[in-house]
Design a protein around this motif. Structure first.
Motif, PDB file in Angstrom:
ATOM      1  N   LEU A 129       1.009   7.922  -7.886  1.00 16.85           N
ATOM      2  CA  LEU A 129       0.233   9.139  -7.661  1.00 16.85           C
ATOM      3  C   LEU A 129       1.099  10.394  -7.801  1.00 16.85           C
ATOM      4  CD1 LEU A 129      -1.994   8.000  -4.656  1.00 16.85           C
ATOM      5  CD2 LEU A 129      -2.717   8.410  -7.009  1.00 16.85           C
ATOM      6  N   PHE A 186      -2.714  13.591   6.329  1.00 15.27           N
ATOM      7  CA  PHE A 186      -2.527  12.599   5.282  1.00 15.27           C
ATOM      8  C   PHE A 186      -1.461  11.587   5.686  1.00 15.27           C
ATOM      9  CE2 PHE A 186      -3.319  16.714   3.110  1.00 15.27           C
ATOM     10  CZ  PHE A 186      -4.555  16.432   2.549  1.00 15.27           C
ATOM     11  N   THR A 187      -1.589  10.375   5.171  1.00 12.74           N
ATOM     12  CA  THR A 187      -0.479   9.422   5.120  1.00 12.74           C
ATOM     13  C   THR A 187       0.268   9.689   3.814  1.00 12.74           C
ATOM     14  OG1 THR A 187      -1.713   7.717   3.928  1.00 12.74           O
ATOM     15  CG2 THR A 187      -1.892   7.718   6.337  1.00 12.74           C
ATOM     16  N   ALA A 234       1.951   5.674  -3.348  1.00 12.96           N
ATOM     17  CA  ALA A 234       2.384   7.062  -3.491  1.00 12.96           C
ATOM     18  C   ALA A 234       3.216   7.269  -4.755  1.00 12.96           C
ATOM     19  CB  ALA A 234       3.203   7.478  -2.266  1.00 12.96           C
ATOM     20  N   ALA A 284      -2.593  11.090  -3.419  1.00 11.68           N
ATOM     21  CA  ALA A 284      -3.904  11.311  -4.036  1.00 11.68           C
ATOM     22  C   ALA A 284      -4.280  12.790  -3.986  1.00 11.68           C
ATOM     23  CB  ALA A 284      -4.959  10.463  -3.328  1.00 11.68           C
ATOM     24  N   PHE A 285      -3.990  13.441  -2.844  1.00 11.68           N
ATOM     25  CA  PHE A 285      -4.250  14.876  -2.740  1.00 11.68           C
ATOM     26  C   PHE A 285      -3.433  15.642  -3.781  1.00 11.68           C
ATOM     27  CE2 PHE A 285      -2.552  18.906  -1.162  1.00 11.68           C
ATOM     28  CZ  PHE A 285      -3.720  19.652  -1.067  1.00 11.68           C
ATOM     29  N   SER A 312       0.622   7.840   1.250  1.00 11.47           N
ATOM     30  CA  SER A 312      -0.185   7.408   0.107  1.00 11.47           C
ATOM     31  C   SER A 312      -1.353   8.355  -0.122  1.00 11.47           C
ATOM     32  CB  SER A 312      -0.708   5.987   0.339  1.00 11.47           C
ATOM     33  OG  SER A 312       0.353   5.073   0.465  1.00 11.47           O
ATOM     34  N   GLU A 313      -1.996   8.780   0.949  1.00 17.47           N
ATOM     35  CA  GLU A 313      -3.137   9.679   0.818  1.00 17.47           C
ATOM     36  C   GLU A 313      -2.712  11.048   0.282  1.00 17.47           C
ATOM     37  OE1 GLU A 313      -5.747   7.822   4.533  1.00 17.47           O
ATOM     38  OE2 GLU A 313      -4.512   9.620   4.809  1.00 17.47           O
ATOM     39  N   ILE A 314      -1.531  11.495   0.684  1.00 23.81           N
ATOM     40  CA  ILE A 314      -1.088  12.806   0.210  1.00 23.81           C
ATOM     41  C   ILE A 314      -0.727  12.748  -1.269  1.00 23.81           C
ATOM     42  CG2 ILE A 314       1.433  12.799   0.575  1.00 23.81           C
ATOM     43  CD1 ILE A 314       0.989  15.477   2.059  1.00 23.81           C
ATOM     44  N   PHE A 357       0.825  -1.215   0.000  1.00 26.21           N
ATOM     45  CA  PHE A 357       0.000   0.000   0.000  1.00 26.21           C
ATOM     46  C   PHE A 357       0.854   1.258   0.000  1.00 26.21           C
ATOM     47  CE2 PHE A 357      -2.593   3.285   2.111  1.00 26.21           C
ATOM     48  CZ  PHE A 357      -3.692   3.278   1.262  1.00 26.21           C
TER      49      PHE A 357
END
Length: 428
Positions: free
Chosen positions: A59, A235-236, A56, A242-243, A238-240, A52
């Motif tokens: 992305l 954010f993590t 990043a 996506a941001f 990975s989430e950042i 997971f």
């Protein structure tokens, strides 16, 4: 394991793509150990793609391509020209400033070098810069791209070595600015000797600087928002990522209004190629990495190294020298994936902070992109400018000396690397 390493070296010497060479060498290890189930290589390959944290990587690649298609480059170029145009060797100084300011957008030294060579290369030749000098400036200027966040090398190193990606991002800020300063000094000295004058005589007005700053503000805010998002726990990694994609699309369509349907499609197509290459390499490297761990190669190297010296700085210098040599034959991301499992446990035994080592390691691995015989950024720039490799090698020597001096300083003064991570995230 020695046979496997020899086979890997032979395959690379024959020109086989790196991913296939690593995969074949890793499979050979399992053939040499029949007690290991033959299903493990397949399981390792599939499992690596399910990591997971590696989400990043695609992305950030996608976000970078969207930002490049949004017109940010020209705005940053205008700001860089105003900031550095009055310095000796003005257009060369502008190229270094452009690379530094665009680092958070590209994240890749080869991509940054290619962009600068196409944007500024022809103009530098028209202004009287020699091909070798122009190629050296444009290639070494891209060194900041993987160092200033969000560099892809940090994500690979942090994922493979289980090191905080947020701290790695923060660690790149001060060294990235130091690399910019060292190259700017090298350009000032060499440009004065060669008679390369400033790009502009008049000081920029406050209005010019204000308009240029506003035009480039979205690119300049990008790494700041990433670090603050990680620090505040919004954010993590990975989430950042996506941001970052959403941020790039919104800026391209609504702020700059230069991201069209055609450029949107081109960014996705370019990203698919880049992501496919990186993920394929990561998947097959898992097979090779299993053999390294199974044979306890890190422990053997650690025992050998500890027998040579008990000084942490000396050990780090030896490793950096090895990485510099290896980087002349292999791309930086490959070295990060292959050597992190070997050297990180060793440096931990010496008490060296993993973030400190990671930053120095990534710089050393990236420098190989600018040196013969197979430097990726070197070949891209020389191809665009039609510059002989010999001319490039000779005239880029001052820039190699400059970045090497900064690397040595970072080895012996770890506080320079760790000051921002400790300030944002607390002492490790």
């Amino acid at each position: 394991m020695l046979t496997v390493l020899i086979v890997l070296a032979v395959l690379l010497a024959l020109g086989m793509p790196v991913a296939f060479a690593i995969g074949i060498a890793g499979l050979l290890f399992f053939l040499q150990n029949p007690e290991l189930p033959v299903t493990i290589p397949v399981q390792l390959t599939v499992t690596e793609t399910q990591n997971f944290a590696l989400l990043a990587v695609p992305l950030f690649i996608l976000a970078g391509n969207f930002l490049n298609g949004s017109g940010i480059t020209q705005n940053i170029l205008r700001l860089a020209s105003l900031l550095t145009g009055r310095m000796q060797g003005g257009l060369a100084q502008t190229s270094i400033a452009l690379s530094t300011l665009m680092s958070g957008v590209t994240g890749s030294s080869i991509a940054d070098a290619a962009m600068n060579a196409r944007v500024l290369g022809p103009e530098m030749l028209k202004r009287g810069f020699s091909r070798g000098y122009a190629a050296g400036v444009l290639s070494y200027g891209s060194l900041m791209a993987p160092i200033i966040p969000p560099g892809i090398g940090f994500i690979l190193y942090g994922t493979v070595g289980q090191v905080s990606i947020g701290r790695l991002f923060a660690a790149g800020i001060v060294p990235g600015l130091m690399l910019w300063a060292s190259l700017a000094i090298a350009i000032s000295i060499t440009a004065r000797r060669r008679g390369y004058g400033p790009e502009r005589e008049a000081r920029p007005t406050a209005g010019e600087l204000g308009r240029a700053l506003i035009g480039g503000i979205w690119a300049l805010l990008f790494p700041v928002i990433l670090l603050l998002g990680l620090r505040m726990g919004v954010f993590t990694p990975s989430e950042i990522g996506a941001f970052a994609v959403v941020y790039a699309v919104v800026i391209g369509f609504f702020a700059h209004r230069m991201l069209t349907r055609a450029s949107f499609r081109e960014a996705i197509e370019a990203s698919l190629v880049d992501v496919g290459a990186v993920m394929f390499l990561l998947a097959l490297s898992a097979i090779f990495g299993y053999g390294i761990v199974f044979e306890q190669l890190p422990e053997e190297i650690a025992e050998w190294m500890l027998g040579i010296t008990d000084d942490a700085n000396v050990a780090m210098v030896l490793i950096v020298l090895f990485v510099l040599v290896a980087g002349t034959f292999m791309e930086g991301s490959v070295l990060i994936i292959m050597l992190t499992p070997i050297f990180l446990p060793l440096l931990t035994q010496y008490g060296i902070d993993p973030v400190h080592f990671g930053l120095v390691f990534i710089i050393a691995a990236t420098i190989g992109n600018y040196t013969p015989p197979v430097g990726g950024a070197m070949f891209v720039v020389c191809q665009v400018l039609r510059c002989p490799i010999g001319d490039y090698t000779r005239e880029s020597t001052p820039f190699l000396i400059a970045v090497s001096a900064v690397t040595l300083l970072l080895i012996f003064v770890p506080q320079v690397v760790l000051v921002v991570p400790d300030l944002l995230f607390g002492p490790s």
